[in-house]
Scaffold this motif. Structure first.
Motif, short mmCIF file in Angstrom:
data_model
loop_
_atom_site.label_atom_id
_atom_site.label_comp_id
_atom_site.label_asym_id
_atom_site.label_seq_id
_atom_site.Cartn_x
_atom_site.Cartn_y
_atom_site.Cartn_z
N ARG A 109 0.86 -1.19 0.00
CA ARG A 109 0.00 0.00 0.00
C ARG A 109 0.89 1.23 0.00
O ARG A 109 2.03 1.20 0.48
CB ARG A 109 -0.88 0.00 1.24
CG ARG A 109 -1.94 -1.07 1.23
CD ARG A 109 -2.82 -0.94 2.43
NE ARG A 109 -3.25 0.45 2.59
CZ ARG A 109 -4.50 0.85 2.68
NH1 ARG A 109 -5.45 -0.04 2.62
NH2 ARG A 109 -4.80 2.11 2.84
N ASP A 111 0.87 5.80 0.31
CA ASP A 111 0.12 6.99 0.71
C ASP A 111 -0.39 7.76 -0.51
O ASP A 111 -1.45 8.39 -0.46
CB ASP A 111 1.02 7.91 1.55
CG ASP A 111 1.48 7.22 2.83
OD1 ASP A 111 0.61 6.73 3.58
OD2 ASP A 111 2.70 7.16 3.05
N ASP A 143 -4.37 10.57 -3.50
CA ASP A 143 -4.01 10.07 -2.17
C ASP A 143 -4.60 8.68 -1.97
O ASP A 143 -5.22 8.11 -2.88
CB ASP A 143 -4.44 11.06 -1.08
CG ASP A 143 -5.94 11.27 -0.99
OD1 ASP A 143 -6.72 10.43 -1.53
OD2 ASP A 143 -6.36 12.26 -0.37
N ALA A 144 -4.40 8.12 -0.79
CA ALA A 144 -4.83 6.74 -0.51
C ALA A 144 -6.34 6.56 -0.64
O ALA A 144 -6.81 5.46 -0.94
CB ALA A 144 -4.36 6.33 0.88
N SER A 145 -7.11 7.62 -0.46
CA SER A 145 -8.57 7.52 -0.62
C SER A 145 -9.00 7.86 -2.05
O SER A 145 -10.18 8.05 -2.30
CB SER A 145 -9.28 8.40 0.40
OG SER A 145 -8.90 9.74 0.24
N ARG A 146 -8.06 7.96 -2.96
CA ARG A 146 -8.27 8.19 -4.40
C ARG A 146 -8.77 9.60 -4.72
O ARG A 146 -9.36 9.83 -5.75
CB ARG A 146 -9.24 7.16 -4.99
CG ARG A 146 -8.81 5.73 -4.79
CD ARG A 146 -7.57 5.46 -5.63
NE ARG A 146 -7.14 4.08 -5.53
CZ ARG A 146 -5.92 3.70 -5.20
NH1 ARG A 146 -5.00 4.59 -4.95
NH2 ARG A 146 -5.60 2.44 -5.13
N ARG A 147 -8.51 10.55 -3.84
CA ARG A 147 -8.81 11.96 -4.13
C ARG A 147 -7.65 12.57 -4.89
O ARG A 147 -6.49 12.34 -4.56
CB ARG A 147 -9.05 12.73 -2.83
CG ARG A 147 -10.38 12.44 -2.17
CD ARG A 147 -10.58 13.39 -1.01
NE ARG A 147 -9.50 13.28 -0.06
CZ ARG A 147 -9.60 12.74 1.15
NH1 ARG A 147 -10.74 12.29 1.58
NH2 ARG A 147 -8.55 12.67 1.94
#
Length: 181
Positions: A109, A111, A143-147
């Motif tokens: 994974r 960031d 970012d990790a939340s796909r933003r």
């Protein structure tokens, strides 16, 4: 008649030799020592179909700018997008700005993820004796939340030292370095 046809053909003209080109590594200046806390994944660079093979492409802008052609005897050792992905990962890892720099093949994974599109990587002839390399690309950092955190687009050109495949490959190598840095 057959003898006359043979007289028109060049005598003992060898077939053109195959040429294979690669992009060279980019030297990075390491950042000052510190603690890098973010990891970065570099997604495989996406490219149009014609850039997914080993062809070295050119266009004759002075005659037909829309017509893209591969050199018959000159090739990349690997697709340009694949070479640029590897060089970018190595460059960013060497700079030590991130705690880890991985590629989409790594199961780790991260960031942030850098998504890249290579739209053009070709030699453009402006006349029979002058050419330049052209790179068009775009990037999105998520970012990790796909933003989406950032995005940008590049169009770079680098004069070539001549008007042949070798000069084009050298200029494309230089422009690849400019883009990565």
């Amino acid at each position: 008649a057959l003898l006359a046809l043979n007289a028109c053909a060049p005598l003992n003209k060898p077939a053109p030799a195959q040429q294979w080109f690669s992009l060279s590594a980019v030297s990075a200046v390491k950042n000052s020592p510190g603690i890098a806390t973010y990891s970065l994944r570099i997604a495989k660079i996406q490219a149009p179909h014609w850039l997914l093979g080993d062809g070295l492409y050119y266009r004759l802008a002075y005659r037909d700018a829309l017509n893209l052609q591969p050199y018959g005897q000159s090739h990349w050792i690997a697709p340009p997008a694949q070479q640029l992905t590897q060089l970018l990962r190595a460059y960013l890892a060497e700079r030590q700005q991130f705690s880890a720099v991985t590629t989409s093949e790594d199961p780790l994974r991260s960031d942030y993820e850098l998504r890249l599109w290579l739209d053009d990587f070709s030699q453009v002839y402006t006349s029979t004796t002058a050419s330049h390399a052209r790179l068009q690309a775009q990037a999105v950092l998520v970012d990790a939340s796909r933003r989406v955190v950032a995005q940008t687009r590049w169009t770079l050109e680098q004069p070539a030292s001549g008007a042949d495949a070798l000069a084009g490959a050298e200029a494309l190598n230089q422009i690849g370095h400019q883009w990565i840095q």
